[in-house]
Design a protein around this motif. Structure first.
Motif, PDB file in Angstrom:
ATOM      1  N   PHE A   1       0.838  -1.191   0.000  1.00 33.99           N
ATOM      2  CA  PHE A   1       0.000   0.000   0.000  1.00 33.99           C
ATOM      3  C   PHE A   1       0.876   1.245   0.000  1.00 33.99           C
ATOM      4  O   PHE A   1       1.942   1.280   0.607  1.00 33.99           O
ATOM      5  CB  PHE A   1      -0.900   0.020   1.250  1.00 33.99           C
TER       6      PHE A   1
ATOM      7  N   TYR B   1       0.375   5.231   1.095  1.00 35.29           N
ATOM      8  CA  TYR B   1      -0.456   6.210   1.787  1.00 35.29           C
ATOM      9  C   TYR B   1       0.210   7.580   1.658  1.00 35.29           C
ATOM     10  O   TYR B   1       1.433   7.702   1.644  1.00 35.29           O
ATOM     11  CB  TYR B   1      -0.594   5.873   3.281  1.00 35.29           C
TER      12      TYR B   1
ATOM     13  N   SER C   1      -3.329   0.536  -3.626  1.00 37.45           N
ATOM     14  CA  SER C   1      -3.039  -0.799  -3.130  1.00 37.45           C
ATOM     15  C   SER C   1      -2.633  -1.654  -4.324  1.00 37.45           C
ATOM     16  O   SER C   1      -3.123  -1.446  -5.437  1.00 37.45           O
ATOM     17  CB  SER C   1      -4.257  -1.406  -2.442  1.00 37.45           C
TER      18      SER C   1
ATOM     19  N   LEU D   1       3.989   7.253   2.516  1.00 38.52           N
ATOM     20  CA  LEU D   1       4.327   6.098   3.349  1.00 38.52           C
ATOM     21  C   LEU D   1       4.059   4.810   2.590  1.00 38.52           C
ATOM     22  O   LEU D   1       2.975   4.623   2.028  1.00 38.52           O
ATOM     23  CB  LEU D   1       3.488   6.107   4.630  1.00 38.52           C
TER      24      LEU D   1
ATOM     25  N   ASN E   1      -6.764 -13.788   9.177  1.00 40.50           N
ATOM     26  CA  ASN E   1      -6.982 -12.583   8.387  1.00 40.50           C
ATOM     27  C   ASN E   1      -6.226 -11.383   8.933  1.00 40.50           C
ATOM     28  O   ASN E   1      -6.528 -10.255   8.577  1.00 40.50           O
ATOM     29  CB  ASN E   1      -8.470 -12.261   8.333  1.00 40.50           C
ATOM     30  N   ASN E   2      -5.269 -11.596   9.817  1.00 43.51           N
ATOM     31  CA  ASN E   2      -4.525 -10.479  10.374  1.00 43.51           C
ATOM     32  C   ASN E   2      -3.692  -9.830   9.288  1.00 43.51           C
ATOM     33  O   ASN E   2      -2.787 -10.443   8.742  1.00 43.51           O
ATOM     34  CB  ASN E   2      -3.624 -10.946  11.517  1.00 43.51           C
ATOM     35  N   ARG E   3      -4.012  -8.629   8.967  1.00 48.09           N
ATOM     36  CA  ARG E   3      -3.284  -7.929   7.929  1.00 48.09           C
ATOM     37  C   ARG E   3      -2.696  -6.652   8.507  1.00 48.09           C
ATOM     38  O   ARG E   3      -2.796  -5.586   7.913  1.00 48.09           O
ATOM     39  CB  ARG E   3      -4.202  -7.630   6.743  1.00 48.09           C
ATOM     40  N   LYS E   4      -2.050  -6.767   9.662  1.00 47.91           N
ATOM     41  CA  LYS E   4      -1.402  -5.583  10.222  1.00 47.91           C
ATOM     42  C   LYS E   4      -0.391  -5.065   9.225  1.00 47.91           C
ATOM     43  O   LYS E   4       0.193  -5.801   8.438  1.00 47.91           O
ATOM     44  CB  LYS E   4      -0.709  -5.926  11.539  1.00 47.91           C
ATOM     45  N   LEU E   5      -0.193  -3.778   9.217  1.00 52.57           N
ATOM     46  CA  LEU E   5       0.713  -3.150   8.274  1.00 52.57           C
ATOM     47  C   LEU E   5       2.047  -2.848   8.931  1.00 52.57           C
ATOM     48  O   LEU E   5       2.109  -2.385  10.062  1.00 52.57           O
ATOM     49  CB  LEU E   5       0.097  -1.864   7.731  1.00 52.57           C
TER      50      LEU E   5
ATOM     51  N   TRP F   1       5.316  -0.495   8.318  1.00 53.74           N
ATOM     52  CA  TRP F   1       5.463   0.777   7.620  1.00 53.74           C
ATOM     53  C   TRP F   1       6.924   1.179   7.440  1.00 53.74           C
ATOM     54  O   TRP F   1       7.766   0.909   8.292  1.00 53.74           O
ATOM     55  CB  TRP F   1       4.780   1.880   8.417  1.00 53.74           C
ATOM     56  N   GLY F   2       7.174   1.860   6.342  1.00 48.46           N
ATOM     57  CA  GLY F   2       8.430   2.586   6.203  1.00 48.46           C
ATOM     58  C   GLY F   2       8.338   3.915   6.938  1.00 48.46           C
ATOM     59  O   GLY F   2       7.285   4.278   7.469  1.00 48.46           O
TER      60      GLY F   2
ATOM     61  N   PHE G   1      -7.724  -1.847  13.781  1.00 45.68           N
ATOM     62  CA  PHE G   1      -6.304  -1.803  14.128  1.00 45.68           C
ATOM     63  C   PHE G   1      -6.010  -0.515  14.902  1.00 45.68           C
ATOM     64  O   PHE G   1      -6.554   0.538  14.598  1.00 45.68           O
ATOM     65  CB  PHE G   1      -5.432  -1.795  12.867  1.00 45.68           C
TER      66      PHE G   1
ATOM     67  N   TYR H   1      -2.630   1.871  15.859  1.00 48.19           N
ATOM     68  CA  TYR H   1      -1.229   2.158  15.575  1.00 48.19           C
ATOM     69  C   TYR H   1      -0.789   3.356  16.412  1.00 48.19           C
ATOM     70  O   TYR H   1      -1.600   4.200  16.787  1.00 48.19           O
ATOM     71  CB  TYR H   1      -1.007   2.503  14.099  1.00 48.19           C
TER      72      TYR H   1
ATOM     73  N   TYR I   1      -4.766  -5.617  17.097  1.00 48.40           N
ATOM     74  CA  TYR I   1      -5.710  -5.898  16.013  1.00 48.40           C
ATOM     75  C   TYR I   1      -6.906  -6.679  16.557  1.00 48.40           C
ATOM     76  O   TYR I   1      -6.737  -7.620  17.349  1.00 48.40           O
ATOM     77  CB  TYR I   1      -4.989  -6.707  14.936  1.00 48.40           C
TER      78      TYR I   1
END
Lengths: 114, 115
Positions: free
Chosen positions: A34, A36, A49, A88, A98-102, A104-105, B33, B35, B48
């Protein structure tokens, strides 16, 4: 080594030019990617995405994904001063269920000069 | 429809106070979520939920942090005995898990300042 890496910039381009933003990631089995945009003092706003190799275009934005090289990029055509923001890159690793935590840079700061 | 909302938008707490931050996700979004974003940094995952179940709390920095989503909709992030290092923007995001679509949409955030 950070899991998601971006050049912090600032990247400065003239109005009307193409801005190219790059991101590399370390987890080879990452599935979802993704971009952002975040203006100062605001929350991240989803721009693009991308889930499969190749290019995905949406208006002035094109996302490019190369899983073999673990590389994802964002091109902004005809850059406008309103595109000036921090971009980002976020990656969703393969997780349980289904955990799709992100992950990040740190973001790349883009300045478009009139 | 309405996006993700968070309240309060700004919170100033004295060190040692407890705070509660609220998130109201997009209607129908299963996943929620939290953060944490420090100045000049990318967001860092905290926890989460899928519906009311907290499936991952690996990012919570200490046992002073606690999150709940009892009815699978609104969520609250609670920080007990706040410390100066807790000062950050707390972001909530929700996602409609459908096929391969895992796009997360963010609320405006709560800026917490601990003095």
């Amino acid at each position: 080594q950070k899991e998601v890496e971006q050049n912090s910039g600032p990247l400065s381009v003239p109005e009307g030019a193409i801005a190219s933003l790059n991101c590399t990631y370390s987890d080879r089995v990452s599935q979802s990617f993704f971009w952002y945009r975040q203006y100062s003092g605001k929350s991240p706003e989803l721009i693009m995405s991308i889930y499969s190799n190749g290019d995905k275009e949406d208006g002035r934005f094109t996302a490019q994904l190369n899983k073999a090289s673990q590389y994802v990029s964002l091109l902004i055509r005809d850059s406008q001063p309103s595109d000036s923001a921090t971009y980002l890159c976020a990656v969703s690793p393969r997780g349980a269920g289904n955990n799709r935590k992100l992950i990040w840079g740190l973001g790349t700061s883009l300045a478009v000069n009139p | 429809g309405a996006g993700v909302s968070q309240s309060p938008r700004y919170k100033v707490a004295k060190r040692g106070q407890d705070v509660a931050l609220r998130c109201d996700p997009i209607s129908g979004h299963v996943s929620l979520f939290w953060y944490q974003q420090a100045l000049g940094q990318g967001p860092e995952f905290l926890t989460y939920f899928q519906n009311e179940a907290q499936l991952d709390k690996s990012g919570l920095p200490s046992d002073r942090f606690f999150a709940e989503r009892p009815e699978g909709s609104v969520s609250t992030l609670k920080i007990q005995r706040t410390q100066q290092e807790d000062s950050a923007v707390y972001l909530c995001a929700s996602s409609l898990v459908s096929g391969i679509n895992y796009e997360q949409y963010f609320g405006p955030g709560t800026r917490l300042t601990v003095t």
